[in-house]
Scaffold this motif. Structure first.
Motif, PDB file in Angstrom:
ATOM      1  N   GLN A   1       0.836  -1.205   0.000  1.00  0.00           N
ATOM      2  CA  GLN A   1       0.000   0.000   0.000  1.00  0.00           C
ATOM      3  C   GLN A   1       0.881   1.272   0.000  1.00  0.00           C
ATOM      4  OE1 GLN A   1      -3.251  -0.383  -0.432  1.00  0.00           O
ATOM      5  NE2 GLN A   1      -2.967  -2.631  -0.288  1.00  0.00           N
ATOM      6  N   GLY A   2       1.926   1.233  -0.789  1.00  0.00           N
ATOM      7  CA  GLY A   2       2.843   2.376  -0.834  1.00  0.00           C
ATOM      8  C   GLY A   2       3.158   2.776  -2.258  1.00  0.00           C
ATOM      9  N   ARG A   3       4.378   3.152  -2.456  1.00  0.00           N
ATOM     10  CA  ARG A   3       4.777   3.687  -3.772  1.00  0.00           C
ATOM     11  C   ARG A   3       6.143   3.143  -4.153  1.00  0.00           C
ATOM     12  NH1 ARG A   3       7.984   7.848  -5.508  1.00  0.00           N
ATOM     13  NH2 ARG A   3       8.470   8.332  -3.328  1.00  0.00           N
ATOM     14  N   LEU A   4       6.246   2.699  -5.415  1.00  0.00           N
ATOM     15  CA  LEU A   4       7.528   2.337  -6.027  1.00  0.00           C
ATOM     16  C   LEU A   4       7.843   3.381  -7.092  1.00  0.00           C
ATOM     17  CD1 LEU A   4       7.032  -1.503  -6.629  1.00  0.00           C
ATOM     18  CD2 LEU A   4       7.773  -0.340  -4.545  1.00  0.00           C
ATOM     19  N   ALA A   5       9.119   3.678  -7.277  1.00  0.00           N
ATOM     20  CA  ALA A   5       9.501   4.705  -8.252  1.00  0.00           C
ATOM     21  C   ALA A   5      10.815   4.316  -8.915  1.00  0.00           C
ATOM     22  CB  ALA A   5       9.642   6.074  -7.578  1.00  0.00           C
ATOM     23  N   LEU A   6      10.859   4.585 -10.207  1.00  0.00           N
ATOM     24  CA  LEU A   6      12.092   4.445 -10.989  1.00  0.00           C
ATOM     25  C   LEU A   6      12.400   5.804 -11.591  1.00  0.00           C
ATOM     26  CD1 LEU A   6      14.390   2.961 -12.404  1.00  0.00           C
ATOM     27  CD2 LEU A   6      12.778   2.273 -14.195  1.00  0.00           C
ATOM     28  N   HIS A   7      13.529   6.392 -11.150  1.00  0.00           N
ATOM     29  CA  HIS A   7      13.952   7.700 -11.660  1.00  0.00           C
ATOM     30  C   HIS A   7      15.218   7.513 -12.503  1.00  0.00           C
ATOM     31  CE1 HIS A   7      11.845   9.897  -8.086  1.00  0.00           C
ATOM     32  NE2 HIS A   7      11.012   9.232  -8.869  1.00  0.00           N
ATOM     33  N   ILE A   8      15.213   8.093 -13.682  1.00  0.00           N
ATOM     34  CA  ILE A   8      16.384   8.059 -14.583  1.00  0.00           C
ATOM     35  C   ILE A   8      16.726   9.498 -14.921  1.00  0.00           C
ATOM     36  CG2 ILE A   8      17.355   7.187 -16.736  1.00  0.00           C
ATOM     37  CD1 ILE A   8      15.206   5.026 -16.696  1.00  0.00           C
ATOM     38  N   GLU A   9      17.909   9.922 -14.493  1.00  0.00           N
ATOM     39  CA  GLU A   9      18.330  11.315 -14.668  1.00  0.00           C
ATOM     40  C   GLU A   9      19.551  11.370 -15.582  1.00  0.00           C
ATOM     41  OE1 GLU A   9      19.840  15.158 -11.978  1.00  0.00           O
ATOM     42  OE2 GLU A   9      19.380  13.225 -11.070  1.00  0.00           O
ATOM     43  N   ARG A  10      19.546  12.327 -16.453  1.00  0.00           N
ATOM     44  CA  ARG A  10      20.705  12.550 -17.352  1.00  0.00           C
ATOM     45  C   ARG A  10      21.647  13.545 -16.675  1.00  0.00           C
ATOM     46  NH1 ARG A  10      20.567  14.263 -23.779  1.00  0.00           N
ATOM     47  NH2 ARG A  10      22.820  14.469 -24.026  1.00  0.00           N
ATOM     48  N   LEU A  11      22.876  13.074 -16.410  1.00  0.00           N
ATOM     49  CA  LEU A  11      23.828  13.919 -15.682  1.00  0.00           C
ATOM     50  C   LEU A  11      24.593  14.859 -16.600  1.00  0.00           C
ATOM     51  CD1 LEU A  11      25.286  11.367 -13.118  1.00  0.00           C
ATOM     52  CD2 LEU A  11      23.368  12.936 -12.858  1.00  0.00           C
ATOM     53  N   ASP A  12      24.955  14.408 -17.794  1.00  0.00           N
ATOM     54  CA  ASP A  12      25.716  15.268 -18.706  1.00  0.00           C
ATOM     55  C   ASP A  12      24.746  16.120 -19.509  1.00  0.00           C
ATOM     56  OD1 ASP A  12      25.478  14.006 -21.712  1.00  0.00           O
ATOM     57  OD2 ASP A  12      25.255  12.511 -20.133  1.00  0.00           O
ATOM     58  N   ARG A  13      25.283  17.137 -20.150  1.00  0.00           N
ATOM     59  CA  ARG A  13      24.482  18.030 -20.984  1.00  0.00           C
ATOM     60  C   ARG A  13      25.169  18.247 -22.332  1.00  0.00           C
ATOM     61  NH1 ARG A  13      21.201  16.492 -18.374  1.00  0.00           N
ATOM     62  NH2 ARG A  13      19.700  17.524 -17.037  1.00  0.00           N
ATOM     63  N   GLY A  14      25.501  17.159 -23.002  1.00  0.00           N
ATOM     64  CA  GLY A  14      26.112  17.270 -24.315  1.00  0.00           C
ATOM     65  C   GLY A  14      27.586  17.569 -24.312  1.00  0.00           C
ATOM     66  N   ASP A  15      28.275  17.308 -23.167  1.00  0.00           N
ATOM     67  CA  ASP A  15      29.714  17.557 -23.137  1.00  0.00           C
ATOM     68  C   ASP A  15      30.445  16.680 -24.144  1.00  0.00           C
ATOM     69  OD1 ASP A  15      29.160  19.320 -21.113  1.00  0.00           O
ATOM     70  OD2 ASP A  15      29.516  17.863 -19.523  1.00  0.00           O
ATOM     71  N   GLU A  16      30.016  15.419 -24.268  1.00  0.00           N
ATOM     72  CA  GLU A  16      30.597  14.493 -25.239  1.00  0.00           C
ATOM     73  C   GLU A  16      29.438  13.872 -26.002  1.00  0.00           C
ATOM     74  OE1 GLU A  16      33.734  10.742 -25.364  1.00  0.00           O
ATOM     75  OE2 GLU A  16      33.143  11.655 -23.464  1.00  0.00           O
ATOM     76  N   PRO A  17      29.223  14.279 -27.258  1.00  0.00           N
ATOM     77  CA  PRO A  17      28.009  13.842 -27.983  1.00  0.00           C
ATOM     78  C   PRO A  17      27.901  12.334 -28.118  1.00  0.00           C
ATOM     79  CG  PRO A  17      29.112  15.664 -29.110  1.00  0.00           C
ATOM     80  CD  PRO A  17      30.036  15.213 -28.025  1.00  0.00           C
ATOM     81  N   SER A  18      29.006  11.609 -28.167  1.00  0.00           N
ATOM     82  CA  SER A  18      28.947  10.168 -28.376  1.00  0.00           C
ATOM     83  C   SER A  18      28.714   9.391 -27.088  1.00  0.00           C
ATOM     84  CB  SER A  18      30.245   9.688 -29.028  1.00  0.00           C
ATOM     85  OG  SER A  18      31.343   9.939 -28.176  1.00  0.00           O
ATOM     86  N   LYS A  19      28.657  10.054 -25.934  1.00  0.00           N
ATOM     87  CA  LYS A  19      28.454   9.390 -24.643  1.00  0.00           C
ATOM     88  C   LYS A  19      27.308  10.063 -23.895  1.00  0.00           C
ATOM     89  CE  LYS A  19      32.238   6.691 -24.820  1.00  0.00           C
ATOM     90  NZ  LYS A  19      32.233   5.229 -24.755  1.00  0.00           N
ATOM     91  N   ILE A  20      26.717   9.316 -22.993  1.00  0.00           N
ATOM     92  CA  ILE A  20      25.683   9.871 -22.115  1.00  0.00           C
ATOM     93  C   ILE A  20      25.812   9.195 -20.756  1.00  0.00           C
ATOM     94  CG2 ILE A  20      23.959   8.218 -22.934  1.00  0.00           C
ATOM     95  CD1 ILE A  20      21.835  10.344 -22.398  1.00  0.00           C
ATOM     96  N   CYS A  21      25.721   9.987 -19.711  1.00  0.00           N
ATOM     97  CA  CYS A  21      25.829   9.478 -18.346  1.00  0.00           C
ATOM     98  C   CYS A  21      24.436   9.502 -17.708  1.00  0.00           C
ATOM     99  CB  CYS A  21      26.815  10.335 -17.544  1.00  0.00           C
ATOM    100  SG  CYS A  21      27.160   9.673 -15.897  1.00  0.00           S
ATOM    101  N   LEU A  22      23.977   8.335 -17.276  1.00  0.00           N
ATOM    102  CA  LEU A  22      22.634   8.196 -16.710  1.00  0.00           C
ATOM    103  C   LEU A  22      22.735   7.744 -15.258  1.00  0.00           C
ATOM    104  CD1 LEU A  22      20.723   6.395 -19.610  1.00  0.00           C
ATOM    105  CD2 LEU A  22      20.943   8.851 -19.176  1.00  0.00           C
ATOM    106  N   ALA A  23      21.906   8.365 -14.412  1.00  0.00           N
ATOM    107  CA  ALA A  23      21.821   7.991 -13.002  1.00  0.00           C
ATOM    108  C   ALA A  23      20.465   7.296 -12.781  1.00  0.00           C
ATOM    109  CB  ALA A  23      21.945   9.218 -12.117  1.00  0.00           C
ATOM    110  N   PHE A  24      20.505   6.048 -12.310  1.00  0.00           N
ATOM    111  CA  PHE A  24      19.297   5.261 -12.047  1.00  0.00           C
ATOM    112  C   PHE A  24      19.045   5.245 -10.544  1.00  0.00           C
ATOM    113  CE2 PHE A  24      21.163   3.760 -15.951  1.00  0.00           C
ATOM    114  CZ  PHE A  24      20.092   3.506 -16.792  1.00  0.00           C
ATOM    115  N   ARG A  25      17.760   5.374 -10.179  1.00  0.00           N
ATOM    116  CA  ARG A  25      17.403   5.375  -8.761  1.00  0.00           C
ATOM    117  C   ARG A  25      16.064   4.648  -8.600  1.00  0.00           C
ATOM    118  NH1 ARG A  25      17.508  10.334  -8.175  1.00  0.00           N
ATOM    119  NH2 ARG A  25      15.363  10.912  -7.729  1.00  0.00           N
ATOM    120  N   VAL A  26      16.068   3.588  -7.791  1.00  0.00           N
ATOM    121  CA  VAL A  26      14.848   2.817  -7.497  1.00  0.00           C
ATOM    122  C   VAL A  26      14.491   3.094  -6.042  1.00  0.00           C
ATOM    123  CG1 VAL A  26      13.832   0.529  -7.323  1.00  0.00           C
ATOM    124  CG2 VAL A  26      15.405   1.048  -9.205  1.00  0.00           C
TER     125      VAL A  26
END
Length: 865
Positions: A563-588
């Motif tokens: 009777q609660g809440r589950l959450a999956l958050h995906i945040e993008r840490l970089d802002r186009g510093d390196e176009p060929s890479k992306i850094c993602l932060a996952f949080r459950v």
């Protein structure tokens, strides 16, 4: 007779005008004047105030024959007036040049009596070089005398630099010849010193020894000092210098001496070998620093006098120091000592002249340049010897190191041989144990999974549904335990191999979210997905392992939350510093029971469970497997929790960004025809990715529809106006005219075609747009899903007649197949109905589409209708 009378009258007038001067005898001009000193014919008056004018000097009674000491007073604040009479005994006109003193003099004013008037000429470094009467480095004045003429001459000299007044008479030709010789000597000296300074600088840059940097600075600043002293700098480089040109003399020589002392401190290592000499050198450098401050900011004469006195002490001390170091041991090369002695001897005459202890002569003019050239040669020899010594030391060190390495290698080989034997035995034992473990896992996989799969298949046939679900649930749990055990064994042995591939990111996360919603609903929980909307649609990673990580974390969160809440958050840490890479932060996150600090310490250990896990199914392997997989992907899994307040698991991954073209190139289209619908439609596919556009058109054509293709929105509008098109499948992001602009243009022009959004990213409608697509489908989709979406969108815009339904007996047969979960049989039933009863073709297609999606609810609704 007339000439004698004329001469008598001139002498009479001259005696009346120069009665105060009372010069004993004039200086007769000789046929060849070659720098002849006229000190014997000169009288001198010292003006201590420095304010006397020409009139004051003519009236003064203090003129006396000039002595050698008066002509080289050194540093003095007085102004000096000198007078003489030049006499031309020759029967023709004579022009001579009067050289007054050294080039460093600041103020030199010459007065000569011509036609009963005193004519005034000026020279000196305070005056611009172009204002001099002659373009010479030293102050020189031209004087012309008629046959038998005697001409009185006065000149005033004042300077804050060391005074050296040596009047000489030259013929213009002889002066120029002597000046050329002096310039040649100066050029050799300055050139050799410059080369030596640059060579020392290169040695410093290549070897990194500070001593060479100090010597380079000393040589180059000494070049500046020589330019000032010889007048060449004032003549060629800074003719408008003024006062700072004079101050540069003291500044350059002080810096040169300080760097020279630092050079010898480095190479003699006086701090360790000769501490008393080192203290004396530090004191001399401090004195030179004080001299520099005095000469530049307070009183130039006082500071320059102090610097010259210290220079005399250094000139005497450095040769003694070098010879003392040479006697004590092989600290430096003999060339250093001889070079120091040579340059000190060459500059000794100049130092003594600056202190007023010696008159300038040929030795002081040419001694310093010749000593500089010889010193340069000796220092080059010394540097070469130093380089050879360094090379020898390196060779000796390399030979010693090589011998040491040979010894160490022999010892290491013996040790490795022993350890290798021991390691081979241990590896053999480990290999045998690993084989046994692998065999055990194979038996577990086969003997446990196969019966469980059979149990699940038969459980689906049981009635009532409650018993079936109970058996299916427990059998499914048994399969999960077996899978966790096998995964843990694989990660423990390091046998997990990553298989990264390109994939549609949003579709992957959408599938994870769908599974999470089902997990959350089992215990009355709500699921929340929150991710950045600026994610690239195509990413490269191991989707199988990433799904396993997220599923384990979400499943674990669902088990401990009610009777609660589950959450999956995906945040993008970089802002186009390196176009060929992306850094993602996952949080459950979850709002469940949480964990104590003691539980968190052993959380990721295998087969470890929390204190509050009683009554919760699980083996304690899920988090351990998830942590190992996260590390394999390049991240680190961390946990934050408080007892009774829920938990949060997070990790960060660096992923490669891919292109949809590359993804489609590696995933070929499905061959073979698809099930055709009851009606043929004309469908326009608008997509800027050629492979995606071609694949979609292939699916439509295989299903019996007429496809059209457009690479952007503008081309799509053109085709809509040209052909009778029933539906439009559009990508969201296209150049020139994107999908939303295309929809707005269609509705604005009254086009009634059905519109389907088929995009790799979720729906991102502009805020000011009121129109919406009839259907939204996320890439990648199966062909049946796409065709079903097109049918649904067309039914919304173009309502069709109600399809014919089969007989009740056929519907009962279909109901039995649905209850038994026989998907393949359902698809075969639909294909047979379409062949046997063409009127029911539409219903058969709907059943086949629902069966392809394994949509049991949709199948139940079709049967009930």
């Amino acid at each position: 007779m007339r000439a004698n009378v004329y001469r008598f009258i001139c002498l009479l007038i001259l005696s009346l005008c120069l009665r105060p001067l009372a010069i004993a005898s004039p200086a007769p001009l000789q046929p060849l004047e070659h720098g002849r000193a006229i000190q014997a014919y000169v009288e001198l008056l010292e003006d201590r105030s420095g304010n006397a004018t020409l009139a004051d000097a003519l009236k003064a009674q203090g003129f006396a024959p000039a002595t050698q000491a008066q002509l080289i007073p050194g540093y003095s604040r007085s102004a000096f007036w000198l007078r003489t009479v030049l006499y031309n005994p020759a029967p023709h006109l004579r022009t001579v040049w009067l050289e007054v003193g050294t080039p460093r003099l600041q103020e030199v004013t010459l007065y000569q009596l011509t036609d009963q008037r005193w004519q005034r000429q000026q020279a000196g470094t305070k005056l611009a070089f172009t204002a001099r009467p002659l373009d010479t480095a030293a102050p020189v004045f031209p004087i012309t005398l008629q046959p038998g003429e005697s001409k009185p001459v006065l000149w005033r000299v004042a300077s804050t630099t060391a005074l050296s007044i040596v009047p000489r008479i030259w013929t213009p030709e002889q002066f120029r010849a002597d000046e050329a010789t002096a310039n040649l000597a100066r050029g050799l000296e300055l050139g050799s010193l410059t080369v030596l300074g640059l060579y020392s600088l290169m040695l410093f840059l290549s070897l990194g020894q500070r001593g060479y940097a100090f010597h380079s600075a000393s040589a180059l600043t000494f070049v500046v000092y020589e330019l000032c002293m010889s007048g060449m700098g004032f003549r060629y480089l800074w003719p408008e210098a003024g006062v700072w040109g004079t101050r540069l003399i003291s500044l350059s020589i002080n810096i040169s001496l300080i760097c020279f002392l630092l050079f010898f401190r480095e190479f003699l290592d006086t701090r360790k070998r000769m501490p008393r000499w080192d203290t004396l050198m530090l004191a001399l450098m401090a004195g030179l620093a004080v001299s520099t401050v005095l000469s530049q900011f307070i009183d130039y004469t006082m500071g320059a006098r102090l610097g010259t006195q210290l220079g005399l002490l250094i000139t005497i001390m450095l040769p003694l120091l070098c010879f003392w170091a040479l006697v004590r041991g092989p600290v430096i090369s003999w060339a250093y000592a001889l070079a120091t002695f040579t340059i000190s001897l060459g500059n000794l005459t100049r130092v003594l002249e600056g202190l007023g202890l010696r008159a300038p002569d040929r030795l002081s003019s040419y001694g310093a340049p010749l000593a500089g050239v010889l010193c340069t040669m000796l220092l080059l020899i010394a540097f070469t010897q130093q380089m050879r010594r360094i090379r020898q030391q390196k060779d000796e060190a390399a030979a010693s190191l090589l011998a040491f390495r040979e010894q160490e290698r022999d010892a290491l080989e013996q040790l490795v041989a022993v350890r290798t034997q021991e390691l081979n035995k241990a590896l053999e034992s480990a290999r045998q144990a690993n084989q046994a473990k692998s065999a055990l896992l194979a038996h577990i996989s086969h003997d446990l999974r196969a019966p469980a799969s059979v149990i699940i298949s038969y459980a689906r046939l049981l009635q009532p549904a409650e018993y079936r679900r109970a058996i299916e649930k427990n059998a499914q749990h048994q399969l999960e335990l077996i899978d966790e055990l096998i995964d843990y064994s694989s990660t423990e042995l390091g046998e997990v191999a990553l298989s990264p591939r390109l994939g549609y990111w949003y579709a992957f996360i959408d599938g994870i979210a769908a599974d999470a919603r089902q997990l959350a609903a089992q215990h009355g929980n709500q699921f929340e997905l929150r991710q950045a909307m600026d994610m690239p649609p195509v990413l490269n990673t191991d989707y199988k392992r990433l799904r396993q990580i997220l599923s384990n974390l979400l499943s674990n969160a669902a088990k401990f939350t009610e009777q609660g809440r589950l959450a999956l958050h995906i945040e993008r840490l970089d802002r186009g510093d390196e176009p060929s890479k992306i850094c993602l932060a996952f949080r459950v996150e979850d709002t469940g029971v949480g964990m104590s600090a003691a539980t968190q310490l052993r959380l990721f250990q295998p087969f470890e469970r929390g204190d509050n896990s009683s009554g919760v199914q699980g083996s304690g392997l899920g988090l351990s497997i998830a942590q190992r997989l996260v590390r394999k992907l390049g991240g680190e899994l961390t946990a934050q929790s408080q007892l009774g307040q829920g938990s949060c698991f997070s990790f960060t991954l660096l992923l490669d960004v891919g292109a949809e073209t590359d993804l489609l190139a590696k995933a070929p289209a499905r061959p073979g025809p698809l099930a055709a619908s009851g009606r043929r439609y004309s469908v326009l596919v608008a997509d800027d990715v050629a492979d995606s556009r071609t694949l979609t058109a292939h699916w439509l054509e295989a299903a019996g529809h007429q496809p059209y293709q457009a690479e952007n929105g503008e081309e799509a509008l053109r085709l809509l106006a040209q052909y009778p098109i029933d539906a439009v499948i559009s990508d969201q992001h296209m150049p020139r005219l994107n999908g939303w602009d295309l929809l707005s243009a269609m509705r604005g022009r009254g086009m009634p075609q059905a519109a389907l959004l088929y995009s790799a990213a979720p729906e991102q409608a502009p805020a000011n747009l009121t129109h919406r697509f009839d259907k939204v489908l996320l890439k990648p989709a199966e062909p049946e899903q796409l065709l079903h979406a097109v049918e649904t969108a067309l039914q919304t815009r173009l309502p069709a007649a109600r399809p014919a339904y089969p007989e009740p007996s056929e519907l009962a047969r279909l109901q039995a197949l649905i209850d038994n979960g026989q998907i393949s049989a359902i698809e075969a039933w639909a294909a047979g109905l379409a062949r046997a009863q063409p009127a029911c073709r539409g219903f058969a297609l709907q059943v086949a589409a629902a069966a392809a999606l394994i949509d049991m609810d949709a199948l139940q609704q079709l049967v009930r209708v």
